[in-house]
Design a protein around this motif. Sequence first.
Motif, PDB file in Angstrom:
ATOM      1  N   ALA A 144      -4.484  -7.961  -9.317  1.00  0.00           N
ATOM      2  CA  ALA A 144      -4.865  -6.981  -8.756  1.00  0.00           C
ATOM      3  C   ALA A 144      -4.274  -6.250  -7.567  1.00  0.00           C
ATOM      4  O   ALA A 144      -4.297  -5.172  -7.117  1.00  0.00           O
ATOM      5  N   LYS A 145      -4.972  -7.342  -6.704  1.00  0.00           N
ATOM      6  CA  LYS A 145      -3.936  -7.720  -5.355  1.00  0.00           C
ATOM      7  C   LYS A 145      -2.960  -8.190  -5.022  1.00  0.00           C
ATOM      8  O   LYS A 145      -2.495  -7.392  -3.821  1.00  0.00           O
ATOM      9  N   SER A 146      -2.055  -8.021  -6.213  1.00  0.00           N
ATOM     10  CA  SER A 146      -1.104  -8.780  -5.732  1.00  0.00           C
ATOM     11  C   SER A 146       0.436  -7.713  -6.449  1.00  0.00           C
ATOM     12  O   SER A 146       0.279  -7.940  -6.775  1.00  0.00           O
ATOM     13  N   GLU A 147       0.987  -7.749  -5.882  1.00  0.00           N
ATOM     14  CA  GLU A 147       2.566  -6.871  -5.862  1.00  0.00           C
ATOM     15  C   GLU A 147       4.017  -7.329  -7.286  1.00  0.00           C
ATOM     16  O   GLU A 147       4.062  -7.015  -7.332  1.00  0.00           O
ATOM     17  N   ASN A 148       3.283  -8.506  -6.964  1.00  0.00           N
ATOM     18  CA  ASN A 148       3.972  -9.950  -7.438  1.00  0.00           C
ATOM     19  C   ASN A 148       3.642 -10.431  -8.291  1.00  0.00           C
ATOM     20  O   ASN A 148       3.931 -11.441  -9.419  1.00  0.00           O
ATOM     21  N   ALA A 149       2.454 -10.009  -9.639  1.00  0.00           N
ATOM     22  CA  ALA A 149       1.651 -10.816  -9.523  1.00  0.00           C
ATOM     23  C   ALA A 149       1.118  -9.855 -11.558  1.00  0.00           C
ATOM     24  O   ALA A 149       0.412  -8.954 -10.695  1.00  0.00           O
ATOM     25  N   LYS A 150       0.518 -10.417 -12.412  1.00  0.00           N
ATOM     26  CA  LYS A 150       0.458  -9.628 -13.436  1.00  0.00           C
ATOM     27  C   LYS A 150      -0.219  -9.555 -14.327  1.00  0.00           C
ATOM     28  O   LYS A 150       0.064 -10.985 -14.697  1.00  0.00           O
ATOM     29  N   TYR A 151      -1.081  -9.245 -14.675  1.00  0.00           N
ATOM     30  CA  TYR A 151      -2.455  -9.338 -15.910  1.00  0.00           C
ATOM     31  C   TYR A 151      -1.874  -9.101 -17.125  1.00  0.00           C
ATOM     32  O   TYR A 151      -2.133  -7.791 -17.007  1.00  0.00           O
ATOM     33  N   LEU A 152      -1.229  -9.686 -18.354  1.00  0.00           N
ATOM     34  CA  LEU A 152      -0.503  -9.684 -20.117  1.00  0.00           C
ATOM     35  C   LEU A 152      -1.741  -9.079 -20.692  1.00  0.00           C
ATOM     36  O   LEU A 152      -1.386  -8.691 -21.806  1.00  0.00           O
ATOM     37  N   GLY A 153      -2.609  -9.964 -20.712  1.00  0.00           N
ATOM     38  CA  GLY A 153      -3.527  -9.592 -21.286  1.00  0.00           C
ATOM     39  C   GLY A 153      -3.261 -11.122 -22.234  1.00  0.00           C
ATOM     40  O   GLY A 153      -3.587 -11.201 -22.671  1.00  0.00           O
ATOM     41  N   VAL A 154      -4.234 -10.123 -23.645  1.00  0.00           N
ATOM     42  CA  VAL A 154      -4.063 -11.519 -24.715  1.00  0.00           C
ATOM     43  C   VAL A 154      -2.847 -11.438 -25.269  1.00  0.00           C
ATOM     44  O   VAL A 154      -2.403  -9.933 -26.137  1.00  0.00           O
ATOM     45  N   LEU A 155      -2.464 -11.901 -26.402  1.00  0.00           N
ATOM     46  CA  LEU A 155      -0.672 -11.574 -26.692  1.00  0.00           C
ATOM     47  C   LEU A 155      -0.311 -12.167 -27.822  1.00  0.00           C
ATOM     48  O   LEU A 155      -0.850 -13.328 -27.804  1.00  0.00           O
TER      49      LEU A 155
END
Length: 358
Positions: free
Chosen positions: A231-242
């Motif tokens: 959440a603090k990063s512009e270059n990272a993302k949590y995608l959830g469970v795929l």
Amino acid sequence: MARKIVLITSPSLDFKSNVSGISSVIRNITGFFGGHIRFVHLKVGKLDKSSRVVGLISAAYDVLNALIRISIYRKSAILHLNLALNRKAIWRDFPLVFFARLLGIPILLHLHGGEFLDKKADGILGKITEYYFFSAKKIIALSSIEVQIVQRLYLVPKDRITYMYNSVRVEKILSRNYSPIGHLSILFAGRLIEEKGVSVILKLIEANLHGVEIRIAGQGTMLDEVQRVCAKSENAKYLGVLKESELRDAMRASDVLLLPSRSGEGMPMVIVEGMSEGIVPICTAMASIPEIIFDGRTGLFIAADDLSGVIDKIKLLRDDLDRRREMSFSAREFAVNNFERSHALKELSAAYSELGDF
């Protein structure tokens, strides 16, 4: 009476409830053989999101339910026991092995890594582990490397053990894009726990490398921390469970699969799946991994807990598009030749036929 049923163990087969490589293996096996062999799933192992108390109660219930099913099918089934050689799994699954052997049910022991693959457990746990190998009529390891280790540690005769790579349905034609030079898309998919090296990935996010995008999929005890850092990063993302199709899409949209595991691996399904999609793995060299990844050709090796080493490998691929493409092609080629399930599952088919009437 002919034995035509396979009692097969694994954690929950619901991808939302359990991010498990073993579950992926079993979904693949039952999907491939499902039209010819009757499988009865014996669920063992706690759900990822359950508390310690709830997990213990659930595990006890699952073992009891499994024992009941073993009793019901005792005259017509074999037991395909999928075991990670770690403390919890060895204790948890022991009643199943003991009861099946007591009832004369043939046991196929399918190994999936674990801390006691490279070293023997001490005391009572060591004796119980030896009982597994003594009771199994057939043992399947994940690689020739693991076969040699098991024979050395547990004195298993050659005629009772073989190996079978984890496998997937490999698409005959693959179309994928690559990030331009100076940019790199990285994916981690799996359990969000310390053993998988998630702390290193979080530090990598905080390092904020230029042109590097990091995406994380999965769930586990470090989920809150992962979500906070992303959440603090512009270059990272949590995608959830795929689910499977979503994971394939995420892999095709990524250049690198990062798996900086600290312990417990066998032959990670996420690497098998990733190589089949032409993604370049950067991972630690443990258990069966060195048999399927050739450092510098089909992937890159790193040391556990070595953030600077991870950064060096990422920069290497970020800044060398030609090398990235070559390694992607080589990884995909290896997967086509070795991970296609119609070929890889021949050893399992032979083992089933040896133990039952299939």
